[in-house]
Structures are given as C-alpha cells and as structure tokens.
Design a protein around this motif. Sequence first.
Motif, mmCIF file in Angstrom:
data_model
loop_
_atom_site.group_PDB
_atom_site.id
_atom_site.type_symbol
_atom_site.label_atom_id
_atom_site.label_comp_id
_atom_site.label_asym_id
_atom_site.label_seq_id
_atom_site.Cartn_x
_atom_site.Cartn_y
_atom_site.Cartn_z
ATOM 1 N N ILE A 170 0.857 -1.187 0.000
ATOM 2 C CA ILE A 170 0.000 0.000 0.000
ATOM 3 C C ILE A 170 0.887 1.229 0.000
ATOM 4 C CG2 ILE A 170 -2.024 -1.000 1.148
ATOM 5 C CD1 ILE A 170 -0.906 0.053 3.798
ATOM 6 N N ASP A 171 0.291 2.369 -0.342
ATOM 7 C CA ASP A 171 1.050 3.611 -0.253
ATOM 8 C C ASP A 171 0.600 4.389 0.987
ATOM 9 O OD1 ASP A 171 -0.846 5.174 -2.973
ATOM 10 O OD2 ASP A 171 -1.391 4.713 -0.909
ATOM 11 N N ARG A 172 1.249 5.525 1.189
ATOM 12 C CA ARG A 172 1.001 6.277 2.423
ATOM 13 C C ARG A 172 -0.434 6.783 2.492
ATOM 14 N NH1 ARG A 172 5.686 10.274 4.077
ATOM 15 N NH2 ARG A 172 6.731 8.277 3.982
ATOM 16 N N ARG A 173 -0.990 7.149 1.336
ATOM 17 C CA ARG A 173 -2.351 7.706 1.323
ATOM 18 C C ARG A 173 -3.356 6.687 1.853
ATOM 19 N NH1 ARG A 173 -6.896 8.171 -2.316
ATOM 20 N NH2 ARG A 173 -6.038 6.392 -3.426
ATOM 21 N N ALA A 174 -3.271 5.445 1.346
ATOM 22 C CA ALA A 174 -4.209 4.406 1.801
ATOM 23 C C ALA A 174 -4.014 4.115 3.282
ATOM 24 C CB ALA A 174 -4.007 3.120 0.983
ATOM 25 N N LEU A 175 -2.757 4.105 3.717
ATOM 26 C CA LEU A 175 -2.489 3.850 5.131
ATOM 27 C C LEU A 175 -3.100 4.951 5.996
ATOM 28 C CD1 LEU A 175 -1.047 1.938 7.084
ATOM 29 C CD2 LEU A 175 0.979 3.377 6.898
ATOM 30 N N LEU A 176 -2.969 6.202 5.550
ATOM 31 C CA LEU A 176 -3.532 7.313 6.319
ATOM 32 C C LEU A 176 -5.053 7.243 6.367
ATOM 33 C CD1 LEU A 176 -1.275 10.313 5.229
ATOM 34 C CD2 LEU A 176 -1.396 9.232 7.475
ATOM 35 N N ILE A 177 -5.660 6.862 5.252
ATOM 36 C CA ILE A 177 -7.125 6.749 5.225
ATOM 37 C C ILE A 177 -7.585 5.662 6.184
ATOM 38 C CG2 ILE A 177 -9.094 6.044 3.792
ATOM 39 C CD1 ILE A 177 -7.695 7.452 1.432
ATOM 40 N N SER A 178 -6.915 4.510 6.169
ATOM 41 C CA SER A 178 -7.337 3.423 7.056
ATOM 42 C C SER A 178 -7.065 3.797 8.512
ATOM 43 C CB SER A 178 -6.646 2.106 6.688
ATOM 44 O OG SER A 178 -5.300 2.130 7.036
ATOM 45 N N VAL A 179 -5.959 4.496 8.778
ATOM 46 C CA VAL A 179 -5.679 4.936 10.150
ATOM 47 C C VAL A 179 -6.730 5.951 10.601
ATOM 48 C CG1 VAL A 179 -4.043 6.246 11.561
ATOM 49 C CG2 VAL A 179 -3.225 4.392 10.126
ATOM 50 N N ALA A 180 -7.134 6.817 9.677
ATOM 51 C CA ALA A 180 -8.169 7.808 10.014
ATOM 52 C C ALA A 180 -9.485 7.121 10.356
ATOM 53 C CB ALA A 180 -8.354 8.773 8.842
ATOM 54 N N LEU A 181 -9.852 6.107 9.562
ATOM 55 C CA LEU A 181 -11.090 5.363 9.847
ATOM 56 C C LEU A 181 -10.967 4.609 11.168
ATOM 57 C CD1 LEU A 181 -11.986 4.028 6.287
ATOM 58 C CD2 LEU A 181 -13.150 5.819 7.581
ATOM 59 N N LEU A 182 -9.780 4.081 11.412
ATOM 60 C CA LEU A 182 -9.525 3.382 12.668
ATOM 61 C C LEU A 182 -9.691 4.331 13.845
ATOM 62 C CD1 LEU A 182 -8.444 0.768 14.001
ATOM 63 C CD2 LEU A 182 -6.145 1.611 13.613
ATOM 64 N N ALA A 183 -9.115 5.527 13.715
ATOM 65 C CA ALA A 183 -9.227 6.531 14.775
ATOM 66 C C ALA A 183 -10.689 6.935 14.973
ATOM 67 C CB ALA A 183 -8.375 7.755 14.419
ATOM 68 N N LEU A 184 -11.414 7.026 13.860
ATOM 69 C CA LEU A 184 -12.833 7.381 13.951
ATOM 70 C C LEU A 184 -13.617 6.321 14.724
ATOM 71 C CD1 LEU A 184 -15.120 9.292 12.971
ATOM 72 C CD2 LEU A 184 -15.306 7.863 10.937
ATOM 73 N N MET A 185 -13.338 5.053 14.408
ATOM 74 C CA MET A 185 -14.040 3.955 15.087
ATOM 75 C C MET A 185 -13.714 3.953 16.573
ATOM 76 S SD MET A 185 -14.005 0.619 12.625
ATOM 77 C CE MET A 185 -12.461 0.805 11.783
ATOM 78 N N LEU A 186 -12.426 4.082 16.899
ATOM 79 C CA LEU A 186 -12.017 4.049 18.302
ATOM 80 C C LEU A 186 -12.542 5.272 19.048
ATOM 81 C CD1 LEU A 186 -8.334 2.760 17.971
ATOM 82 C CD2 LEU A 186 -10.284 1.545 18.934
ATOM 83 N N GLY A 187 -12.496 6.426 18.379
ATOM 84 C CA GLY A 187 -12.998 7.645 19.004
ATOM 85 C C GLY A 187 -14.490 7.555 19.301
ATOM 86 N N ALA A 188 -15.242 7.029 18.326
ATOM 87 C CA ALA A 188 -16.690 6.897 18.528
ATOM 88 C C ALA A 188 -16.991 5.906 19.643
ATOM 89 C CB ALA A 188 -17.343 6.434 17.215
ATOM 90 N N ALA A 189 -16.223 4.809 19.674
ATOM 91 C CA ALA A 189 -16.422 3.814 20.733
ATOM 92 C C ALA A 189 -16.093 4.419 22.101
ATOM 93 C CB ALA A 189 -15.542 2.582 20.470
ATOM 94 N N ALA A 190 -14.993 5.155 22.169
ATOM 95 C CA ALA A 190 -14.597 5.782 23.434
ATOM 96 C C ALA A 190 -15.646 6.794 23.886
ATOM 97 C CB ALA A 190 -13.238 6.465 23.269
ATOM 98 N N TRP A 191 -16.165 7.556 22.943
ATOM 99 C CA TRP A 191 -17.209 8.534 23.270
ATOM 100 C C TRP A 191 -18.445 7.841 23.828
ATOM 101 C CZ3 TRP A 191 -21.922 8.705 20.538
ATOM 102 C CH2 TRP A 191 -22.780 9.729 20.930
ATOM 103 N N ARG A 192 -18.844 6.724 23.192
ATOM 104 C CA ARG A 192 -20.041 6.021 23.654
ATOM 105 C C ARG A 192 -19.840 5.456 25.048
ATOM 106 N NH1 ARG A 192 -24.029 5.646 25.318
ATOM 107 N NH2 ARG A 192 -25.697 4.116 24.981
ATOM 108 N N VAL A 193 -18.664 4.850 25.238
ATOM 109 C CA VAL A 193 -18.389 4.232 26.535
ATOM 110 C C VAL A 193 -18.292 5.291 27.632
ATOM 111 C CG1 VAL A 193 -16.604 2.954 27.796
ATOM 112 C CG2 VAL A 193 -17.339 2.166 25.562
ATOM 113 N N ALA A 194 -17.752 6.457 27.274
ATOM 114 C CA ALA A 194 -17.592 7.528 28.268
ATOM 115 C C ALA A 194 -18.937 8.022 28.800
ATOM 116 C CB ALA A 194 -16.812 8.686 27.652
ATOM 117 N N LEU A 195 -19.998 7.812 28.004
ATOM 118 C CA LEU A 195 -21.326 8.261 28.429
ATOM 119 C C LEU A 195 -21.990 7.266 29.377
ATOM 120 C CD1 LEU A 195 -22.733 9.512 24.990
ATOM 121 C CD2 LEU A 195 -21.816 10.899 26.855
ATOM 122 N N LEU A 196 -21.376 6.102 29.569
ATOM 123 C CA LEU A 196 -22.018 5.041 30.334
ATOM 124 C C LEU A 196 -21.521 5.036 31.779
ATOM 125 C CD1 LEU A 196 -21.579 2.257 27.640
ATOM 126 C CD2 LEU A 196 -23.675 3.505 28.156
#
Lengths: 222, 101
Positions: free
Chosen positions: A2-28
């Motif tokens: 893969i190139d850097r662009r694809a890696l950054l996109i997947s890392v961004a999606l990964l961060a989005l998933m983890l961030g959303a999960a952390a936000w949800r859990v923080a409300l509990l």
Amino acid sequence: MIDRRALLISVALLALMLGAAAWRVALLPDWTHFPYYLPDRTLVERNTLWLLVAPTCVAIVAGIFARNARRAVASPRAAGPWTRWGNTLLIVYSAICTLLQAFILARSLGLAPAIDPTAVGRIGLVLLAGLLVVSANVMPKLPLVQWRSKRNLDPARLGQLMRFSARMQVLTGIAVMAVAVFVRLPVKGTPIVFAIIASSILVQFVRGWQMRREQAREHSGS
Amino acid sequence: MNLVFKALADPTRRGVLQLLRQRPMTAGEIAENFAISKPTLSAHFAILREADLIEAEKQGKTITYRLKLSVLEDALLSFADTVGVGIPLTGIAKPARSRRS
C-alpha cells in the motif's frame, strides 16, 4: 503493498471507530458493558470489548499490508499494480468495518430500530467475503514479487503458489458467503466462518511450506 | 471478456496456457511442443497477450512468457479443456525434419 495515502485513510477510519467507541463508553456509568437494542426494542447488555472488534480487524489488515510493503522486493513496474490492488482492498475493507461499527453504535443509542441486526451482520459478512473473492481473483494477474527472505521460491513455484493461494481464497470467500446467507448467525454461523478461514490459512501455509521443502531438496540434491 | 473467450476457444492457445502452468517458458521452449510454424505460434501469443492471459518479458534476445490468469479465467480454461478438444502435450521436442514436412 500500500502507499502512504491508503495507510492514512485506514488509520483515520480506525481513529474514527475508536474515538466513537470511546465517546459512547464515556457516556455510560459502567464502562464494561454497553446497551444494545434488539429489533423488538428489548434492551440487552453487551461487553464493551465488542466495540474493539472492527477496529482490531482494520488494524491487523493495515499492519499486514504495511509490513508487506517494507518486506517486498519489487521493481517500480511490479510495485505499481500491487500498490493499487492493496490500496483498494484496504480502503474498502476499512470502510465496511467502519459502517458495521457505526451500526453497532447506532443500535446502542437506540437509533435505526427497524433494521434487523442479523440482516446487517449477514450483509456485512457477504460484503467482506465478496471483497475477498474479487481481490483474490485478480491476484495471479499481478507481477511476481520476492521478499527479503532467504527462503524465497523460484519464479515457477512462486507463480504456482500464488495461483493456489488465490484459488483457496476465492473458495473461502464463496464458502463464507454461503454461510452468511444460509446458516443461522451468529450462533452456528460464526464458528463455521472462523473454521473456514482458519482452514484456508492453514492449507495455504502448508502448501507454501511443502513447496519450499521441495525446492530445498532439489537444491541440495543438485 | 470477449477477448478472453476468443483466446480460450482455440485448443492451441489453451495448450500454451497449460504449458505455462508448469513454469514460465521461452517462445522456443513452447514451440517445441507444437507442430505448427513459429509465425502461427507468434499469432497465438499475440492473441493471448491481447487478452491479458500471458505476460512477455524480454531478456536479451529471448522472450519469456509467464501465465497471467485470474482464478475465474483459470476455471474457464479448465472447463474449456474438459469440454472442448485439447492438444495432447507430449513434452517431447519434435525433430526439425518432421516439423518442416
């Protein structure tokens, strides 16, 4: 690869998933479990670790691709097709996992009540298996690349192994799609899917090992 | 896809693909297995390259051909060979005299 662009996109999606999960859990009040609404609006508790499944899957696949990109020894002519193939595969895979994570979080918030989660699970599995079938189908058409390893196969065997692996992955994808459509998820279907994938990986690994052993015997004999 | 079907429709071209399944080969090594002229075989190579079923790599004066079949195309090749008429691969080089006659 893969190139850097694809890696950054997947890392961004990964961060989005983890961030959303952390936000949800923080409300509990209890971080170990999160609420999940079934189609009949029944509220059940699910272990918070389920919110890490999709991000972990993306992290593993992105890590494998990034590692392969560093280990591969390929000319620019050979690297190009592999990079395009890897980029498409990684980005689509990350997007599907992100959508599945979004659905889980939406159900946790009581949103999208009419959508059957089993149906979403089936569709997600079919999409992922379909992605495997499509990407593995074209793998033998890509240029052969070697690895920074002392146990590289000669071009003839490497081509044979690539064709064998591609066939196994296509069959695996088709089998998983069949399970997703016809078998009851998640009770019976999930172990079957894991068994299919594990068997496929094992068979490919054994075949590669056999070919390396044959090659080593030929070289030691000559 | 039409180019692929056209390429797989001919038994000689299917024979070439079956040979290349074993290993990459030069044009000369492939020609030894077929009792046809080199220009005719070159025409078959051109059709296979046009269909993106083989890849040619020039190494000095020789051209080495490598198989480039997707899984689906591989399955179509096997199916065409099973149902159609293939050329038996003897693997024995034909003597030049018999090729000329």
